[in-house]
Motif scaffolding. Structure first.
Motif, PDB file in Angstrom:
ATOM      1  N   LEU A  98       0.855  -1.183   0.000  1.00 34.19           N
ATOM      2  CA  LEU A  98       0.000   0.000   0.000  1.00 34.19           C
ATOM      3  C   LEU A  98       0.894   1.237   0.000  1.00 34.19           C
ATOM      4  CD1 LEU A  98      -2.602  -1.133   2.697  1.00 34.19           C
ATOM      5  CD2 LEU A  98      -2.999  -0.997   0.225  1.00 34.19           C
ATOM      6  N   THR A  99       0.320   2.377  -0.343  1.00 37.31           N
ATOM      7  CA  THR A  99       1.079   3.626  -0.396  1.00 37.31           C
ATOM      8  C   THR A  99       0.922   4.382   0.919  1.00 37.31           C
ATOM      9  OG1 THR A  99       0.903   3.825  -2.799  1.00 37.31           O
ATOM     10  CG2 THR A  99       1.276   5.854  -1.565  1.00 37.31           C
ATOM     11  N   TYR A 100       2.065   4.814   1.462  1.00 40.22           N
ATOM     12  CA  TYR A 100       2.085   5.531   2.736  1.00 40.22           C
ATOM     13  C   TYR A 100       2.967   6.769   2.617  1.00 40.22           C
ATOM     14  CZ  TYR A 100       0.301   1.195   4.867  1.00 40.22           C
ATOM     15  OH  TYR A 100      -0.439   0.096   5.186  1.00 40.22           O
ATOM     16  N   ARG A 101       2.796   7.679   3.599  1.00 38.18           N
ATOM     17  CA  ARG A 101       3.733   8.784   3.753  1.00 38.18           C
ATOM     18  C   ARG A 101       3.938   9.078   5.241  1.00 38.18           C
ATOM     19  NH1 ARG A 101       0.266  13.916   1.274  1.00 38.18           N
ATOM     20  NH2 ARG A 101      -1.177  14.214   3.021  1.00 38.18           N
ATOM     21  N   VAL A 102       5.153   9.518   5.562  1.00 41.60           N
ATOM     22  CA  VAL A 102       5.544   9.827   6.938  1.00 41.60           C
ATOM     23  C   VAL A 102       5.868  11.317   7.006  1.00 41.60           C
ATOM     24  CG1 VAL A 102       7.241   9.399   8.742  1.00 41.60           C
ATOM     25  CG2 VAL A 102       6.431   7.499   7.328  1.00 41.60           C
ATOM     26  N   THR A 103       5.183  12.032   7.916  1.00 46.42           N
ATOM     27  CA  THR A 103       5.334  13.488   8.016  1.00 46.42           C
ATOM     28  C   THR A 103       5.506  13.884   9.479  1.00 46.42           C
ATOM     29  OG1 THR A 103       3.811  13.729   6.135  1.00 46.42           O
ATOM     30  CG2 THR A 103       4.345  15.711   7.395  1.00 46.42           C
ATOM     31  N   PRO A 104       6.620  14.572   9.839  1.00 44.15           N
ATOM     32  CA  PRO A 104       6.790  15.040  11.223  1.00 44.15           C
ATOM     33  C   PRO A 104       6.337  16.487  11.394  1.00 44.15           C
ATOM     34  CG  PRO A 104       8.899  15.048  10.071  1.00 44.15           C
ATOM     35  CD  PRO A 104       7.844  14.697   9.062  1.00 44.15           C
ATOM     36  N   SER A 105       6.074  16.859  12.641  1.00 44.18           N
ATOM     37  CA  SER A 105       5.778  18.241  13.001  1.00 44.18           C
ATOM     38  C   SER A 105       6.154  18.428  14.465  1.00 44.18           C
ATOM     39  CB  SER A 105       4.300  18.585  12.769  1.00 44.18           C
ATOM     40  OG  SER A 105       3.471  17.792  13.599  1.00 44.18           O
ATOM     41  N   LYS A 106       6.225  19.675  14.893  1.00 41.28           N
ATOM     42  CA  LYS A 106       6.573  19.959  16.287  1.00 41.28           C
ATOM     43  C   LYS A 106       6.162  21.382  16.607  1.00 41.28           C
ATOM     44  CE  LYS A 106      10.599  19.829  19.451  1.00 41.28           C
ATOM     45  NZ  LYS A 106      10.078  18.913  20.486  1.00 41.28           N
ATOM     46  N   ALA A 107       5.701  21.607  17.839  1.00 37.42           N
ATOM     47  CA  ALA A 107       5.271  22.936  18.266  1.00 37.42           C
ATOM     48  C   ALA A 107       6.115  23.408  19.445  1.00 37.42           C
ATOM     49  CB  ALA A 107       3.787  22.915  18.648  1.00 37.42           C
ATOM     50  N   THR A 108       6.319  24.708  19.506  1.00 35.08           N
ATOM     51  CA  THR A 108       7.043  25.397  20.581  1.00 35.08           C
ATOM     52  C   THR A 108       8.403  24.739  20.842  1.00 35.08           C
ATOM     53  OG1 THR A 108       5.882  24.173  22.344  1.00 35.08           O
ATOM     54  CG2 THR A 108       4.864  26.208  21.561  1.00 35.08           C
ATOM     55  N   ASP A 109       8.763  24.544  22.120  1.00 36.06           N
ATOM     56  CA  ASP A 109      10.060  23.970  22.517  1.00 36.06           C
ATOM     57  C   ASP A 109      11.216  24.807  21.974  1.00 36.06           C
ATOM     58  OD1 ASP A 109      11.779  22.260  23.798  1.00 36.06           O
ATOM     59  OD2 ASP A 109      11.738  20.714  22.249  1.00 36.06           O
ATOM     60  N   PHE A 110      11.156  26.114  22.219  1.00 35.75           N
ATOM     61  CA  PHE A 110      12.177  27.014  21.676  1.00 35.75           C
ATOM     62  C   PHE A 110      13.478  26.977  22.465  1.00 35.75           C
ATOM     63  CE2 PHE A 110       8.022  28.903  20.591  1.00 35.75           C
ATOM     64  CZ  PHE A 110       8.120  28.852  19.215  1.00 35.75           C
ATOM     65  N   GLU A 111      13.397  26.722  23.768  1.00 35.73           N
ATOM     66  CA  GLU A 111      14.586  26.604  24.619  1.00 35.73           C
ATOM     67  C   GLU A 111      15.517  27.808  24.507  1.00 35.73           C
ATOM     68  OE1 GLU A 111      14.947  24.365  26.862  1.00 35.73           O
ATOM     69  OE2 GLU A 111      13.318  23.031  26.275  1.00 35.73           O
ATOM     70  N   GLY A 112      14.958  28.991  24.300  1.00 36.68           N
ATOM     71  CA  GLY A 112      15.772  30.199  24.241  1.00 36.68           C
ATOM     72  C   GLY A 112      16.703  30.283  23.054  1.00 36.68           C
ATOM     73  N   ALA A 113      16.443  29.479  22.015  1.00 36.73           N
ATOM     74  CA  ALA A 113      17.386  29.399  20.895  1.00 36.73           C
ATOM     75  C   ALA A 113      17.268  30.556  19.915  1.00 36.73           C
ATOM     76  CB  ALA A 113      17.196  28.071  20.153  1.00 36.73           C
ATOM     77  N   VAL A 114      16.138  31.254  19.901  1.00 34.02           N
ATOM     78  CA  VAL A 114      15.962  32.366  18.959  1.00 34.02           C
ATOM     79  C   VAL A 114      16.453  33.644  19.627  1.00 34.02           C
ATOM     80  CG1 VAL A 114      14.326  33.663  17.563  1.00 34.02           C
ATOM     81  CG2 VAL A 114      14.021  31.202  17.879  1.00 34.02           C
ATOM     82  N   ASP A 115      17.436  34.282  19.011  1.00 36.82           N
ATOM     83  CA  ASP A 115      18.191  35.364  19.635  1.00 36.82           C
ATOM     84  C   ASP A 115      18.456  36.430  18.573  1.00 36.82           C
ATOM     85  OD1 ASP A 115      20.282  35.685  22.194  1.00 36.82           O
ATOM     86  OD2 ASP A 115      21.119  36.518  20.354  1.00 36.82           O
ATOM     87  N   PRO A 116      18.699  37.694  18.970  1.00 32.66           N
ATOM     88  CA  PRO A 116      19.062  38.689  17.956  1.00 32.66           C
ATOM     89  C   PRO A 116      20.325  38.333  17.172  1.00 32.66           C
ATOM     90  CG  PRO A 116      19.223  39.591  20.192  1.00 32.66           C
ATOM     91  CD  PRO A 116      18.479  38.310  20.288  1.00 32.66           C
ATOM     92  N   TYR A 117      21.140  37.429  17.710  1.00 30.52           N
ATOM     93  CA  TYR A 117      22.306  36.956  16.953  1.00 30.52           C
ATOM     94  C   TYR A 117      21.861  36.284  15.658  1.00 30.52           C
ATOM     95  CZ  TYR A 117      26.764  34.554  16.072  1.00 30.52           C
ATOM     96  OH  TYR A 117      27.935  34.101  15.515  1.00 30.52           O
ATOM     97  N   ASP A 118      20.736  35.557  15.712  1.00 34.82           N
ATOM     98  CA  ASP A 118      20.195  34.930  14.501  1.00 34.82           C
ATOM     99  C   ASP A 118      19.763  35.994  13.493  1.00 34.82           C
ATOM    100  OD1 ASP A 118      20.259  32.095  15.437  1.00 34.82           O
ATOM    101  OD2 ASP A 118      18.888  32.879  16.942  1.00 34.82           O
ATOM    102  N   ALA A 119      19.181  37.084  13.989  1.00 36.24           N
ATOM    103  CA  ALA A 119      18.809  38.198  13.106  1.00 36.24           C
ATOM    104  C   ALA A 119      20.049  38.794  12.452  1.00 36.24           C
ATOM    105  CB  ALA A 119      18.059  39.263  13.902  1.00 36.24           C
TER     106      ALA A 119
END
Length: 395
Positions: A98-119
């Motif tokens: 049969l035909t299948y597909r596997v798809t991941p997703s995830k919400a939040t869990d930022f752990e302070g990783a987004v910083d103005p350094y990324d900007a």
């Protein structure tokens, strides 16, 4: 495994035909499995891709292709699991052919990783000072339009100080994360890479699946984390458990990537002592020295709202090329993000914070920085705290 056979009843006869019955065909199959690992896309310390950091709590959906007489082929969810602390996931007892597909997703869990350094990293890429990898570009495209601009940098800086709590790409695509498939090759397999402008999530398809599919891995990307410094709770706990001497040296949450540097090597952020009369408007300058290579600052300035009313913040002369995002909506706290494509270059005044004195005579307010990250922790700094002292009324 993965083999099947139809089971057909060519004739059915009970009691020489009384009562009449109809036979139903069936299928015999040997089930298959799908498994893999979810790891983070980049290690900020070593600048390598992918990292070995496991990503837990990623939701993995298994969908089967069915046929609808009106709409044609449609996908129906048949199982769902989540990656564990090692990043591992699996689906068992899957009917093959049969035909299948596997798809991941995830919400939040930022752990302070987004910083103005990324900007700042994105800003450097936009003006041609550095080149981001394809996966870093996915992380930086927080507007989800398929291109990078200073507009993405502005959103990243806004997110770092919580003036926004969700990126446009997350709103449109329904996930704070995206996932790039990196599977072992299997028969009849198709890899679909993520493409946010079309709301296309990364996934792996099997048309059909005919044998067990092992090592069907994904590289997870948190939108906004251009440097790749995200470390999940499981990753920190694993590192702690492996420390044979019980020391936590070198183990840190996202945002502090130079824990081994000593204070004597650090730059200095200075807050002044200011004397002011009740009702007076004052400017509190924030000075920096020993951080010439800085391209970003994330500061959380604390003060006593019973003594001081915050009026606003402006970039100082020493950081004239920097962009400022400020969240001043919380009494007693100002969250301040500064970033630039070009380094600070020397010592100077990076911010001027304006207050009105509302406290009574002889009251005082401390001026402290509960957060003081420079280049996402890549430039260590110490803080010299200040205060505002309200003058007594003239006799």
């Amino acid at each position: 495994r993965g083999q099947g056979s139809p089971l057909d009843l060519t004739s059915v006869l009970i009691n020489e035909g009384t009562p009449e019955v109809c036979g139903g065909d069936g299928t015999f199959f040997v089930p298959v499995e799908i498994d893999g690992n979810v790891v983070y896309y980049r290690d900020a310390d070593t600048s390598t891709e992918p990292s070995t950091k496991p990503v837990d709590a990623a939701v993995i959906d298994l969908e089967r292709q069915d046929w609808d007489d009106m709409y044609g082929p449609v996908y129906t969810s048949v199982d769902r699991t989540a990656s564990d602390c090692s990043g591992y996931y699996e689906f068992l007892s899957i009917p093959p052919i049969l035909t299948y597909r596997v798809t991941p997703s995830k919400a939040t869990d930022f752990e302070g990783a987004v910083d103005p350094y990324d900007a700042a990293l994105n800003a450097q890429h936009v003006v041609g000072l550095i080149s981001l990898t394809a996966n870093q570009s996915l992380a930086a495209d927080v507007t989800g339009n398929g291109t990078l601009s200073s507009y993405d940098s502005a959103h990243i800086a806004q997110f770092s100080v919580a003036t926004i709590t969700e990126f446009p790409v997350a709103t449109v695509n329904g996930s704070d994360w995206t996932f790039v498939p990196a599977p072992q090759v299997e028969p009849n397999q198709t890899v679909i890479n993520p493409y946010p402008p079309a709301r296309q999530q990364g996934r792996i398809e099997y048309s059909p699946i005919i044998e067990p599919a092992e090592n069907q891995d994904f590289h997870a990307i948190l939108y906004g984390d251009v440097s790749g410094n995200w470390v999940g709770t499981c990753g920190v706990m694993s590192a702690l458990s492996e420390a044979s001497d019980g020391s936590t040296a070198g183990i840190s949450a996202a945002g502090d990537r130079t824990p081994g540097k000593k204070a004597k090597d650090a730059g200095l952020i200075s807050l002044p002592t200011v004397h002011a009369a009740p009702g007076e408007e004052i400017i509190v300058p924030i000075q920096v020295s020993g951080a010439a290579e800085a391209i970003s600052f994330l500061l959380s300035l604390r003060y006593d709202p019973a003594v001081l009313e915050l009026l606003g913040a402006e970039v100082g002369d020493g950081a004239a090329r920097f962009h400022l995002e400020a969240n001043t909506g919380e009494a007693g706290r100002a969250r301040l993000a500064l970033f630039s494509a070009n380094p600070l270059g020397g010592d100077g005044e990076i911010l001027n914070v304006r207050f009105r004195v509302v406290g009574s005579p002889r009251s005082r307010s401390p001026l402290t920085l509960s957060t003081s990250r420079v280049n996402e922790g890549g430039v260590p700094v110490t803080v010299r705290e200040g205060k505002v002292i309200v003058l007594p009324r003239p006799s």
